[in-house]
Design a protein around this motif. Structure first.
Motif, PDB file in Angstrom:
ATOM      1  N   VAL B 130       0.982  -1.088  -0.073  1.00 37.45           N
ATOM      2  CA  VAL B 130       0.092  -0.170   0.022  1.00 37.45           C
ATOM      3  C   VAL B 130       0.986   1.271  -0.068  1.00 37.45           C
ATOM      4  O   VAL B 130       0.711   2.313  -0.761  1.00 37.45           O
ATOM      5  CB  VAL B 130      -0.886   0.101   1.263  1.00 37.45           C
ATOM      6  CG1 VAL B 130      -1.928   1.015   1.119  1.00 37.45           C
ATOM      7  CG2 VAL B 130      -2.028  -1.321   1.137  1.00 37.45           C
ATOM      8  N   TYR B 151      -6.057   2.539   5.186  1.00 35.58           N
ATOM      9  CA  TYR B 151      -6.566   1.738   4.117  1.00 35.58           C
ATOM     10  C   TYR B 151      -6.652   0.165   4.386  1.00 35.58           C
ATOM     11  O   TYR B 151      -7.785  -0.398   4.047  1.00 35.58           O
ATOM     12  CB  TYR B 151      -5.620   2.056   3.018  1.00 35.58           C
ATOM     13  CG  TYR B 151      -6.061   3.655   2.184  1.00 35.58           C
ATOM     14  CD1 TYR B 151      -7.367   4.003   1.870  1.00 35.58           C
ATOM     15  CD2 TYR B 151      -4.737   4.368   2.179  1.00 35.58           C
ATOM     16  CE1 TYR B 151      -7.538   5.169   1.415  1.00 35.58           C
ATOM     17  CE2 TYR B 151      -5.072   5.583   1.825  1.00 35.58           C
ATOM     18  CZ  TYR B 151      -6.410   6.003   1.317  1.00 35.58           C
ATOM     19  OH  TYR B 151      -6.679   7.369   0.833  1.00 35.58           O
ATOM     20  N   LEU B 152      -5.590  -0.338   4.949  1.00 37.72           N
ATOM     21  CA  LEU B 152      -5.744  -1.682   5.274  1.00 37.72           C
ATOM     22  C   LEU B 152      -6.801  -2.023   6.189  1.00 37.72           C
ATOM     23  O   LEU B 152      -7.332  -2.794   6.216  1.00 37.72           O
ATOM     24  CB  LEU B 152      -4.463  -2.124   5.900  1.00 37.72           C
ATOM     25  CG  LEU B 152      -3.149  -2.342   4.563  1.00 37.72           C
ATOM     26  CD1 LEU B 152      -1.798  -2.629   5.546  1.00 37.72           C
ATOM     27  CD2 LEU B 152      -3.522  -3.329   4.032  1.00 37.72           C
ATOM     28  N   ASP B 154      -9.467  -0.140   6.675  1.00 33.60           N
ATOM     29  CA  ASP B 154     -10.998  -0.151   5.818  1.00 33.60           C
ATOM     30  C   ASP B 154     -11.319  -1.310   5.115  1.00 33.60           C
ATOM     31  O   ASP B 154     -12.429  -1.741   5.023  1.00 33.60           O
ATOM     32  CB  ASP B 154     -10.685   0.882   4.742  1.00 33.60           C
ATOM     33  CG  ASP B 154     -10.650   2.291   5.360  1.00 33.60           C
ATOM     34  OD1 ASP B 154     -11.182   2.382   6.443  1.00 33.60           O
ATOM     35  OD2 ASP B 154     -10.510   3.200   4.606  1.00 33.60           O
ATOM     36  N   VAL B 155     -10.400  -1.951   4.804  1.00 32.80           N
ATOM     37  CA  VAL B 155     -10.923  -3.287   3.975  1.00 32.80           C
ATOM     38  C   VAL B 155     -10.733  -4.578   5.023  1.00 32.80           C
ATOM     39  O   VAL B 155     -10.951  -5.611   4.439  1.00 32.80           O
ATOM     40  CB  VAL B 155      -9.968  -3.619   2.748  1.00 32.80           C
ATOM     41  CG1 VAL B 155      -9.986  -2.488   1.789  1.00 32.80           C
ATOM     42  CG2 VAL B 155      -8.323  -4.057   3.092  1.00 32.80           C
ATOM     43  N   GLU B 161      -0.579  -6.508   8.588  1.00 30.19           N
ATOM     44  CA  GLU B 161       0.186  -5.427   7.688  1.00 30.19           C
ATOM     45  C   GLU B 161       1.634  -5.962   7.455  1.00 30.19           C
ATOM     46  O   GLU B 161       2.246  -5.648   6.355  1.00 30.19           O
ATOM     47  CB  GLU B 161       0.275  -4.188   8.510  1.00 30.19           C
ATOM     48  CG  GLU B 161       0.842  -3.864   9.563  1.00 30.19           C
ATOM     49  CD  GLU B 161      -0.266  -4.099  10.831  1.00 30.19           C
ATOM     50  OE1 GLU B 161      -1.411  -4.505  10.423  1.00 30.19           O
ATOM     51  OE2 GLU B 161       0.053  -4.030  12.019  1.00 30.19           O
ATOM     52  N   ARG B 175      -8.504  -8.599  -0.558  1.00 32.38           N
ATOM     53  CA  ARG B 175      -8.720  -7.308   0.168  1.00 32.38           C
ATOM     54  C   ARG B 175      -7.572  -6.432  -0.078  1.00 32.38           C
ATOM     55  O   ARG B 175      -7.723  -5.173   0.099  1.00 32.38           O
ATOM     56  CB  ARG B 175      -8.873  -8.006   1.550  1.00 32.38           C
ATOM     57  CG  ARG B 175     -10.192  -8.222   1.873  1.00 32.38           C
ATOM     58  CD  ARG B 175     -10.435  -9.027   3.299  1.00 32.38           C
ATOM     59  NE  ARG B 175     -11.707  -9.772   3.511  1.00 32.38           N
ATOM     60  CZ  ARG B 175     -12.718  -9.210   3.680  1.00 32.38           C
ATOM     61  NH1 ARG B 175     -12.670  -7.708   3.872  1.00 32.38           N
ATOM     62  NH2 ARG B 175     -13.883  -9.848   3.779  1.00 32.38           N
ATOM     63  N   ALA B 179      -7.496  -2.652  -1.169  1.00 31.33           N
ATOM     64  CA  ALA B 179      -6.635  -1.343  -0.158  1.00 31.33           C
ATOM     65  C   ALA B 179      -5.968  -0.795  -1.206  1.00 31.33           C
ATOM     66  O   ALA B 179      -5.818   0.418  -1.002  1.00 31.33           O
ATOM     67  CB  ALA B 179      -5.926  -2.077   0.983  1.00 31.33           C
ATOM     68  N   ARG B 180      -4.935  -1.660  -1.826  1.00 29.68           N
ATOM     69  CA  ARG B 180      -3.930  -0.886  -2.713  1.00 29.68           C
ATOM     70  C   ARG B 180      -4.739  -0.069  -3.712  1.00 29.68           C
ATOM     71  O   ARG B 180      -4.303   1.165  -4.131  1.00 29.68           O
ATOM     72  CB  ARG B 180      -3.191  -1.684  -3.380  1.00 29.68           C
ATOM     73  CG  ARG B 180      -1.927  -1.295  -4.033  1.00 29.68           C
ATOM     74  CD  ARG B 180      -1.051  -2.455  -4.688  1.00 29.68           C
ATOM     75  NE  ARG B 180      -1.548  -3.125  -5.696  1.00 29.68           N
ATOM     76  CZ  ARG B 180      -0.735  -3.663  -6.668  1.00 29.68           C
ATOM     77  NH1 ARG B 180       0.532  -4.000  -6.420  1.00 29.68           N
ATOM     78  NH2 ARG B 180      -1.265  -4.298  -7.772  1.00 29.68           N
ATOM     79  N   SER B 183      -6.210   3.138  -2.189  1.00 35.06           N
ATOM     80  CA  SER B 183      -5.183   4.180  -1.595  1.00 35.06           C
ATOM     81  C   SER B 183      -4.785   5.083  -2.393  1.00 35.06           C
ATOM     82  O   SER B 183      -4.102   6.231  -2.143  1.00 35.06           O
ATOM     83  CB  SER B 183      -3.958   3.137  -0.999  1.00 35.06           C
ATOM     84  OG  SER B 183      -3.275   2.978  -2.202  1.00 35.06           O
TER      85      SER B 183
END
Lengths: 286, 290
Positions: B130, B151-152, B154-155, B161, B175, B179-180, B183
């Motif tokens: 990300v 962002y991580l 969020d999904v 991580e 996922r 996220a990527r 972002s």
């Protein structure tokens, strides 16, 4: 079960927390375990000890004269003498210096060139045929012309080692970079990555395995060229001691030199393997 | 807004007799996708819908036609005549037209794309993956980590991580890909069969999460799928592609109020309609090909 996992997690945490001398000590220990570990397993000892015993017994019983096949105990004594008189250590140091200079030069030129050729068609089309034409010339065939042009000395030895190691590093890097999964490139490009970013973050990490492979072959070829260079044009170095021993008919000294060369190659390759494992944790799967 | 004007894509292929032949993957597709819509492209496998999506993303140059995103041309079409072709080759002899630039990163037209098999980088941890796209977006170095973690989360990947993709399940990798994509704060997300490789239960959860994120952020989503149920459950519009050459066969508005349930009655009506189109195309194929 739960407790066990908890303890493992703690251990992982302390692993990350280690620093300074602790870290160095742990790294050295894990390197020794990875490299020498396979030599002292019960399986391999059951092969190596009988082989050594056989080597010891054959000259002692007189089947082969011990001047032609010196027993390992005698080789060990001679080896110790050569090492403790400092002469051999000096030769080893000089040889290693030549080897590293040659390998460094080969990597410094072969790696970027390989990346460029793998990355860009324009560069590839211009440069690749040239290397494909030059590479099949066996590196030892370069010896006479190198001696004439560069004379006897460090430039000539370095150049010969460079020739041995350059092509494996170049072609392996090129192949690894060229075979980069197009999907990874596409996903980088959609997000707007420049070519320079792609080279740093996608092409090179993706090609890491082949690059390390190329360096390993390069080390092996570099050792070959080191000995050839020292046999033909040097007054020092392990290769020189080897060829000198021939004139005095000292098989024991030759065996010591061979063992030194063999273990140098082995050690360098083990170091490369260790770095590869360090750099490619992501490949280790689940 | 995405506007595709008469997009065609020809490939030259070599058939089993070793004779060069032409393959029309996409034939004269015109499509206008307003901002904020969720549009699905459905069709049988190999009908050129993935090619069309890559043309939208600027990863392939169309043979004919242009794509405009918010009025900006994505990629110029391939030249038609021999003379133009020579000029084109000359211009792009060092870098191919799909590359961005040599040194500077420049996110183009605020697009993100999610690929069928995720295409997250296996040599980076989830966090690094990300952070990589954040770097491309031009986020300052000191802000990257915190933002990436957000962002991580969020999904639903909080706590994962430091994992590498090889240590994740298929659903988690999907996922991460999401996220990527989120972002870069894109206006448009293109998805190429995003849920094809995960099991049915995970797929439903991912679909619900995607819907939630779409409703929260109001992005335009274009999704390629061959799963009619998925298309009906998620999208505002369904564009039905015919088998090769890929053309738009029909465009169906799904005006079922949200939140939808997966087994609504009006959904099954639409499903039968799309099925009928599929079947007709399968049996009356010759009448449609050129």
């Amino acid at each position: 079960m739960n407790m066990k996992r908890l303890r493992e997690e703690e251990r992982v945490d302390t692993n990350y927390a280690a620093s300074g001398w602790n870290l160095v000590r742990r790294e050295i220990f894990s390197f020794l375990k990875a490299s020498c570990g396979s030599l002292v397993t019960r399986e391999f000892l059951s092969v190596s000890i009988p082989l050594l015993a056989l080597w010891e017994v054959i000259p002692r019983t007189g089947i082969v004269p011990s001047s032609l096949l010196p027993p390992p105990s005698y080789v060990a004594v001679i080896g110790w003498e050569m090492l403790s008189s400092q002469a051999l250590l000096g030769h080893i140091a000089i040889s290693l210096q030549r080897l590293f200079l040659g390998l460094l030069l080969a990597f410094a030129l072969g790696f970027p060139m390989g990346v460029m050729m793998g990355w860009n068609q324009f560069v590839r089309k211009h440069a690749l045929p040239l290397f494909q034409l030059l590479a099949p010339v066996p590196p030892p065939a370069w010896v006479p012309i190198t001696i004439i042009v560069l004379g006897v000395g460090l430039p000539m030895q370095t150049f010969l080692i460079f020739l041995g190691a350059f092509y494996p590093i170049l072609f392996n890097t090129y192949q690894g970079v060229k075979d980069t999964e197009p999907r990874y490139l596409a996903s980088g490009r959609v997000f707007g990555a420049s070519e320079w970013t792609l080279i740093r973050k996608v092409f090179i990490p993706h090609a890491l395995g082949p690059v390390v492979m190329g360096v390993k072959i390069g080390i092996a070829m570099g050792l070959v060229m080191l000995i050839i260079a020292e046999m033909h044009g040097a007054h020092s170095g392990v290769g020189y001691v080897l060829i000198e021993s021939k004139d005095y008919f000292r098989v024991d000294r030759m065996v010591v030199c061979m063992i030194v060369l063999g273990s140098t190659g082995w050690l360098l390759i083990e170091i490369m393997k260790y770095f590869e494992a360090k750099l490619a944790i992501w490949r280790m799967g689940r | 807004m995405i506007e595709a004007r008469r997009i065609s894509k020809f490939f030259s292929i070599v058939d089993e007799n070793g004779i060069a032949a032409g393959l029309t993957a996409v034939l004269s597709v015109s499509l206008r996708i307003p901002s904020g819509r969720f549009v699905s492209l459905v069709g049988p496998t190999g009908c050129g819908k993935s090619t069309f999506l890559e043309i939208l993303a600027g990863l392939q140059a169309p043979t004919e036609g242009e794509v405009y995103i918010d009025g900006k041309l994505v990629l110029e079409p391939l030249p038609g005549t021999r003379k133009e072709m020579e000029e084109y080759r000359k211009r792009y002899r060092f870098l191919s037209p799909i590359t961005n630039s040599l040194i500077r990163n420049n996110p183009k037209h605020d697009i993100a794309m999610i690929f069928q098999d995720y295409a997250v980088f296996p040599w980076m941890t989830a966090l690094k993956n990300v952070m990589f796209t954040l770097e491309l977006r031009g986020v300052r170095r000191s802000d990257r980590k915190g933002l990436a973690l957000r962002y991580l989360a969020d999904v639903g990947l909080a706590g994962a991580e430091s994992k590498y993709p090889s240590q994740m399940s298929g659903g988690m990798r999907q996922r991460l890909a999401l996220a990527r994509a989120l972002s870069v704060e894109p206006k448009i997300i293109l998805m190429d069969e995003p849920f094809a490789a995960v099991d049915a239960m995970t797929r439903e959860r991912l679909q619900d999460d995607l819907l939630r994120l779409w409703e929260e952020t109001g992005k335009t989503i274009v999704m390629v799928t061959h799963d009619i149920d998925e298309a009906l459950y998620l999208s505002d519009d369904i564009v039905v592609f015919s088998p090769l050459p890929g053309t738009i066969r029909n465009q169906i508005a799904v005006d079922i109020p949200r939140p939808r349930s997966r087994d609504a009655v009006d959904m099954s009506d639409l499903k039968t309609r799309i099925r009928k189109i599929y079947e007709y195309d399968a049996y009356a194929e010759t009448e449609y090909s050129i």
